[in-house]
Design a protein around this motif. Structure first.
Motif, PDB file in Angstrom:
ATOM      1  N   GLY A 287      26.069 -37.896  -9.991  1.00 46.21           N
ATOM      2  CA  GLY A 287      27.059 -37.269 -10.890  1.00 46.21           C
ATOM      3  C   GLY A 287      27.321 -37.126 -12.495  1.00 46.21           C
ATOM      4  N   PHE A 288      28.644 -36.987 -12.145  1.00 47.88           N
ATOM      5  CA  PHE A 288      29.634 -38.047 -13.396  1.00 47.88           C
ATOM      6  C   PHE A 288      30.543 -38.471 -13.000  1.00 47.88           C
ATOM      7  CE2 PHE A 288      33.320 -35.291 -12.102  1.00 47.88           C
ATOM      8  CZ  PHE A 288      33.398 -33.962 -11.801  1.00 47.88           C
ATOM      9  N   ASP A 289      31.325 -38.574 -11.362  1.00 49.39           N
ATOM     10  CA  ASP A 289      31.948 -39.446 -10.466  1.00 49.39           C
ATOM     11  C   ASP A 289      31.705 -40.631  -9.434  1.00 49.39           C
ATOM     12  OD1 ASP A 289      32.017 -37.449  -8.714  1.00 49.39           O
ATOM     13  OD2 ASP A 289      34.003 -36.824  -8.989  1.00 49.39           O
ATOM     14  N   HIS A 290      30.954 -39.897  -8.554  1.00 51.25           N
ATOM     15  CA  HIS A 290      30.243 -41.509  -7.416  1.00 51.25           C
ATOM     16  C   HIS A 290      29.256 -41.894  -7.979  1.00 51.25           C
ATOM     17  CE1 HIS A 290      32.765 -38.410  -5.728  1.00 51.25           C
ATOM     18  NE2 HIS A 290      32.271 -38.941  -4.272  1.00 51.25           N
ATOM     19  N   VAL A 303      16.736 -38.821  -6.091  1.00 50.69           N
ATOM     20  CA  VAL A 303      15.301 -38.861  -5.797  1.00 50.69           C
ATOM     21  C   VAL A 303      15.104 -38.421  -5.887  1.00 50.69           C
ATOM     22  CG1 VAL A 303      13.728 -40.531  -5.237  1.00 50.69           C
ATOM     23  CG2 VAL A 303      16.492 -41.702  -6.013  1.00 50.69           C
ATOM     24  N   GLU A 304      15.444 -37.727  -3.558  1.00 50.11           N
ATOM     25  CA  GLU A 304      14.647 -36.753  -4.033  1.00 50.11           C
ATOM     26  C   GLU A 304      15.152 -34.739  -3.965  1.00 50.11           C
ATOM     27  OE1 GLU A 304      15.670 -36.934   0.688  1.00 50.11           O
ATOM     28  OE2 GLU A 304      14.840 -39.251   0.598  1.00 50.11           O
ATOM     29  N   GLY A 305      15.386 -34.603  -5.004  1.00 52.55           N
ATOM     30  CA  GLY A 305      16.040 -33.534  -5.550  1.00 52.55           C
ATOM     31  C   GLY A 305      17.040 -32.415  -4.609  1.00 52.55           C
ATOM     32  N   THR A 306      17.636 -33.358  -3.861  1.00 51.62           N
ATOM     33  CA  THR A 306      18.457 -31.993  -2.994  1.00 51.62           C
ATOM     34  C   THR A 306      19.769 -32.513  -3.394  1.00 51.62           C
ATOM     35  OG1 THR A 306      18.267 -34.131  -1.383  1.00 51.62           O
ATOM     36  CG2 THR A 306      16.119 -32.371  -0.665  1.00 51.62           C
ATOM     37  N   LEU A 307      20.160 -33.042  -4.049  1.00 49.41           N
ATOM     38  CA  LEU A 307      21.559 -32.717  -4.016  1.00 49.41           C
ATOM     39  C   LEU A 307      22.789 -32.607  -4.239  1.00 49.41           C
ATOM     40  CD1 LEU A 307      24.079 -35.809  -4.553  1.00 49.41           C
ATOM     41  CD2 LEU A 307      23.235 -35.634  -7.137  1.00 49.41           C
ATOM     42  N   GLN A 308      23.800 -31.831  -3.408  1.00 48.16           N
ATOM     43  CA  GLN A 308      24.457 -30.697  -3.189  1.00 48.16           C
ATOM     44  C   GLN A 308      25.572 -31.129  -4.113  1.00 48.16           C
ATOM     45  OE1 GLN A 308      23.307 -27.804  -3.315  1.00 48.16           O
ATOM     46  NE2 GLN A 308      21.082 -28.472  -2.772  1.00 48.16           N
ATOM     47  N   ARG A 309      26.152 -30.158  -5.131  1.00 45.25           N
ATOM     48  CA  ARG A 309      27.834 -30.048  -5.045  1.00 45.25           C
ATOM     49  C   ARG A 309      28.912 -29.450  -4.200  1.00 45.25           C
ATOM     50  NH1 ARG A 309      30.658 -33.136  -7.571  1.00 45.25           N
ATOM     51  NH2 ARG A 309      32.865 -31.570  -8.851  1.00 45.25           N
ATOM     52  N   ASN A 310      29.976 -29.476  -3.089  1.00 45.87           N
ATOM     53  CA  ASN A 310      30.693 -28.263  -2.520  1.00 45.87           C
ATOM     54  C   ASN A 310      31.960 -28.660  -3.076  1.00 45.87           C
ATOM     55  OD1 ASN A 310      30.832 -30.413  -0.741  1.00 45.87           O
ATOM     56  ND2 ASN A 310      29.390 -29.234   0.903  1.00 45.87           N
ATOM     57  N   ASN A 376      24.822 -25.784 -10.787  1.00 50.25           N
ATOM     58  CA  ASN A 376      24.645 -26.575  -9.805  1.00 50.25           C
ATOM     59  C   ASN A 376      23.170 -27.995 -10.051  1.00 50.25           C
ATOM     60  OD1 ASN A 376      26.276 -27.336  -7.096  1.00 50.25           O
ATOM     61  ND2 ASN A 376      24.709 -26.526  -6.089  1.00 50.25           N
ATOM     62  N   GLU A 377      22.751 -27.282 -10.812  1.00 53.24           N
ATOM     63  CA  GLU A 377      21.356 -28.066 -11.162  1.00 53.24           C
ATOM     64  C   GLU A 377      22.270 -29.016 -12.177  1.00 53.24           C
ATOM     65  OE1 GLU A 377      17.910 -28.458 -10.855  1.00 53.24           O
ATOM     66  OE2 GLU A 377      18.971 -27.965  -8.719  1.00 53.24           O
ATOM     67  N   LEU A 378      22.547 -28.352 -13.017  1.00 53.95           N
ATOM     68  CA  LEU A 378      23.402 -29.539 -14.174  1.00 53.95           C
ATOM     69  C   LEU A 378      24.541 -31.049 -13.642  1.00 53.95           C
ATOM     70  CD1 LEU A 378      24.365 -26.631 -16.979  1.00 53.95           C
ATOM     71  CD2 LEU A 378      22.284 -28.916 -17.506  1.00 53.95           C
ATOM     72  N   MET A 379      25.111 -30.146 -12.968  1.00 50.41           N
ATOM     73  CA  MET A 379      25.887 -31.238 -12.219  1.00 50.41           C
ATOM     74  C   MET A 379      25.138 -31.503 -11.448  1.00 50.41           C
ATOM     75  SD  MET A 379      29.056 -30.202 -13.553  1.00 50.41           S
ATOM     76  CE  MET A 379      30.212 -30.957 -12.318  1.00 50.41           C
ATOM     77  N   CYS A 380      24.177 -31.683 -10.847  1.00 51.78           N
ATOM     78  CA  CYS A 380      24.208 -32.804 -10.110  1.00 51.78           C
ATOM     79  C   CYS A 380      22.309 -33.778 -10.322  1.00 51.78           C
ATOM     80  CB  CYS A 380      23.358 -31.878  -8.193  1.00 51.78           C
ATOM     81  SG  CYS A 380      24.257 -31.027  -7.075  1.00 51.78           S
ATOM     82  N   HIS A 381      22.010 -32.900 -11.697  1.00 53.15           N
ATOM     83  CA  HIS A 381      20.377 -33.711 -11.669  1.00 53.15           C
ATOM     84  C   HIS A 381      20.430 -33.821 -12.588  1.00 53.15           C
ATOM     85  CE1 HIS A 381      19.416 -33.287  -8.008  1.00 53.15           C
ATOM     86  NE2 HIS A 381      19.603 -32.348  -7.202  1.00 53.15           N
ATOM     87  N   MET A 382      21.535 -32.905 -13.751  1.00 54.87           N
ATOM     88  CA  MET A 382      21.353 -33.202 -15.259  1.00 54.87           C
ATOM     89  C   MET A 382      20.875 -32.893 -15.933  1.00 54.87           C
ATOM     90  SD  MET A 382      24.313 -34.829 -15.872  1.00 54.87           S
ATOM     91  CE  MET A 382      25.698 -35.866 -14.026  1.00 54.87           C
ATOM     92  N   THR A 417      21.857 -36.235 -22.376  1.00 50.24           N
ATOM     93  CA  THR A 417      21.335 -37.280 -21.561  1.00 50.24           C
ATOM     94  C   THR A 417      22.847 -38.569 -20.916  1.00 50.24           C
ATOM     95  OG1 THR A 417      22.819 -37.571 -23.858  1.00 50.24           O
ATOM     96  CG2 THR A 417      20.821 -36.983 -24.154  1.00 50.24           C
ATOM     97  N   GLU A 418      22.256 -39.792 -20.729  1.00 44.19           N
ATOM     98  CA  GLU A 418      23.204 -40.502 -20.571  1.00 44.19           C
ATOM     99  C   GLU A 418      24.877 -40.873 -21.624  1.00 44.19           C
ATOM    100  OE1 GLU A 418      23.618 -42.689 -17.601  1.00 44.19           O
ATOM    101  OE2 GLU A 418      21.755 -41.514 -17.184  1.00 44.19           O
ATOM    102  N   LYS A 419      24.149 -40.394 -22.485  1.00 41.71           N
ATOM    103  CA  LYS A 419      25.854 -40.079 -23.874  1.00 41.71           C
ATOM    104  C   LYS A 419      26.487 -38.874 -23.343  1.00 41.71           C
ATOM    105  CE  LYS A 419      27.085 -39.406 -28.190  1.00 41.71           C
ATOM    106  NZ  LYS A 419      26.287 -40.219 -29.734  1.00 41.71           N
ATOM    107  N   GLY A 420      25.493 -38.037 -22.854  1.00 39.72           N
ATOM    108  CA  GLY A 420      26.440 -36.729 -22.174  1.00 39.72           C
ATOM    109  C   GLY A 420      26.873 -36.603 -21.093  1.00 39.72           C
ATOM    110  N   ARG A 421      26.455 -37.891 -20.022  1.00 42.16           N
ATOM    111  CA  ARG A 421      26.619 -37.310 -19.057  1.00 42.16           C
ATOM    112  C   ARG A 421      28.995 -37.200 -18.158  1.00 42.16           C
ATOM    113  NH1 ARG A 421      24.843 -40.003 -13.679  1.00 42.16           N
ATOM    114  NH2 ARG A 421      23.048 -40.399 -14.790  1.00 42.16           N
ATOM    115  N   PRO A 422      29.048 -38.413 -19.149  1.00 41.98           N
ATOM    116  CA  PRO A 422      30.519 -37.378 -18.223  1.00 41.98           C
ATOM    117  C   PRO A 422      30.896 -36.401 -19.211  1.00 41.98           C
ATOM    118  CG  PRO A 422      30.366 -39.694 -20.193  1.00 41.98           C
ATOM    119  CD  PRO A 422      29.187 -39.214 -20.328  1.00 41.98           C
ATOM    120  N   PHE A 423      30.109 -35.337 -20.038  1.00 37.89           N
ATOM    121  CA  PHE A 423      31.058 -34.356 -20.403  1.00 37.89           C
ATOM    122  C   PHE A 423      29.862 -32.886 -19.723  1.00 37.89           C
ATOM    123  CE2 PHE A 423      31.428 -37.922 -24.229  1.00 37.89           C
ATOM    124  CZ  PHE A 423      32.302 -37.279 -23.862  1.00 37.89           C
TER     125      PHE A 423
END
Ligand code: SF4
Length: 447
Positions: A287-290, A303-310, A376-382, A417-423
């Motif tokens: 994500g943007f801070d871990h 990698v497995e596509g199971t990352l979540q945000r709570n 959630n998809e955006l925050m976790c998997h961009m 994109t990687e450039k966009g990750r912080p945003f």
């Protein structure tokens, strides 16, 4: 100023708006009193008995206030309020387990605050034993605790290991005394290093360190130095948070000298330099801070596509029900969100009266669910397929981000994109139907 720094500064200014952190959707400011104790009781009773739960316990006490703190907590030097609060918290555990359809499995349990390390070793063990008597834990269950090295005694840390804790998160922010003085958190490097050593010796498998950028007296070089020092302690994860200066909401932040805070461009440079260093050191960006080591559960979940945000941030916890305990705690049920009374006194009164102390929440509509999944998809998997909510207006609002190379759009599929990750929070906010102009003062800067 070098060309890249100038471009970064321009992006930070253009997109450095105040947006939510999206630990839920709708976000907490949009919860309403329509969700009451009765609604929560029905939601709990309707859970499937085999449904795995995630449990969150909030300990809203600290020995003193760190001036940068954005958490719901209260400073106290006495133990009595903390011990009394724990008794009430355990009564709430009883109330909730009685309302659920039988003993349910806890896949994850997380203690945060505040400082759970304000508890004595004895009380910690008492609490975990009580929780284990009301919920079923197995070998795969994860128990995670946030600790403050200044209050975590050697006995307490040994008790964490004894009670089966699998991960400890240690608040650091910055190892330098000049910064620590400016944020009222004196925590020498040797104390943090000793705490990490004790945590590992207690048998806790995973260690997370929390660092911060955007604090007073920090520079790009000094933040890089902190990253290297933290890496030297071999953590499994590093969280890199941007200091959220919101003194209109958190009045103790007025004690921070604003003149010593880095500007938006400098702040952005700090975050980018630190992220780059962490990757060079072998951590995977989550994500943007871990940042996590490749063999850590978070990196594997990515990698497995199971990352979540709570509400605890990024997590590999895939339980779709989160039960929150304690003053201000938020829970996530299949039908929506619930939040407990934030004021400790009123929370205590409610539980003493035998009531579940819920004061507000949100019932999820079908549109909320669609938007929540996209966010959630955006925050976790961009990336996300935005087809269900795509409109000419969305495309128009995405256009500047596409032009600036932060987002790639192919029909209704968008990728950050990687450039966009912080945003990523800015991109996610385009799909937030509740975020209206003028409301952004409630949130922190996106970068
Ligand atoms: S110890 Fe943590 S929760 Fe307590 S005041 Fe400091 S930052 Fe906030």
């Amino acid at each position: 100023m070098p060309e890249t720094a100038r471009m970064n500064e321009a992006l930070a200014v253009k997109y450095g708006v105040n947006v939510p952190r999206y630990t839920s959707y709708p976000t907490a400011p949009h919860f309403s009193r329509a969700v009451s104790e009765g609604v929560y009781r029905n939601w709990l009773a309707a859970l499937r008995p085999e449904q795995p739960l995630s449990l969150y316990f909030h300990i809203p006490y600290c020995r003193e206030m760190c001036w940068f703190c954005g958490c719901h907590t209260k400073a106290t030097r006495r133990y009595a309020p903390v011990g009394d609060y724990l008794d009430i918290l355990l009564r709430e555990v009883d109330l909730v387990s009685a309302a659920a359809p039988g003993p349910m499995r806890a896949a994850h349990a997380h203690w945060g605050g505040g400082s759970p390390s304000m508890l004595s070793a004895e009380d910690w063990l008492r609490m975990v034993a009580h929780v284990r008597s009301r919920f079923t834990f197995d070998e795969a269950s994860e128990l995670a605790v946030e600790i403050d090295p200044r209050t975590a005694s050697a006995d307490y840390i040994a008790a964490l290991g004894e009670s089966g804790v699998t991960r400890v998160s240690i608040g650091v922010q910055d190892f330098r005394e000049e910064v620590q003085r400016a944020i009222n958190r004196i925590q020498p490097y040797a104390l943090t290093a000793k705490t990490v050593e004790l945590v590992r010796a207690a048998g806790v498998k995973s260690v997370n360190l929390d660092l911060m950028y955007g604090l007073p007296h920090q520079s790009v070089d000094s933040v890089l130095e902190q990253v290297d020092l933290a890496h030297g302690l071999s953590p499994d994860r590093i969280a890199l948070f941007g200091y959220a200066h919101v003194p209109w909401m958190k009045t103790h932040q007025r004690l921070i000298d604003e003149a010593a805070l880095p500007g938006l461009g400098e702040r952005f440079e700090q975050s980018q330099a630190a992220a780059m260093r962490l990757r060079a050191l072998g951590y995977v960006a989550i994500g943007f801070d871990h940042f996590a080591r490749r063999d850590d559960g978070l990196a594997q979940a990515l990698v497995e596509g199971t990352l979540q945000r709570n509400f605890q941030g990024y997590t590999s916890d895939d339980a779709d029900v989160l039960v929150g305990f304690g003053a201000s705690a938020i829970g996530q049920m299949p039908k929506g969100y619930v939040q407990n009374e934030p004021a400790i006194g009123r929370y205590v009164e409610e539980v003493k009266a035998g009531r579940l102390p819920v004061v507000r929440g949100a019932v999820l509509s079908s549109e909320d669910r669609v938007r929540r999944d996209i966010i959630n998809e955006l925050m976790c998997h961009m990336e996300a397929n935005i087809a269900p909510v795509s409109s000419p207006d969305t495309v128009e609002r995405l256009a500047p981000l596409v032009e600036d190379g932060l987002v790639v759009r192919q029909g209704t599929f968008i990728r950050i994109t990687e450039k966009g990750r912080p945003f990523v929070r800015v991109v996610a906010s385009l799909f937030d139907a509740y975020l209206h102009y003028g409301e952004e003062v409630r949130h922190s800067k996106a970068v």
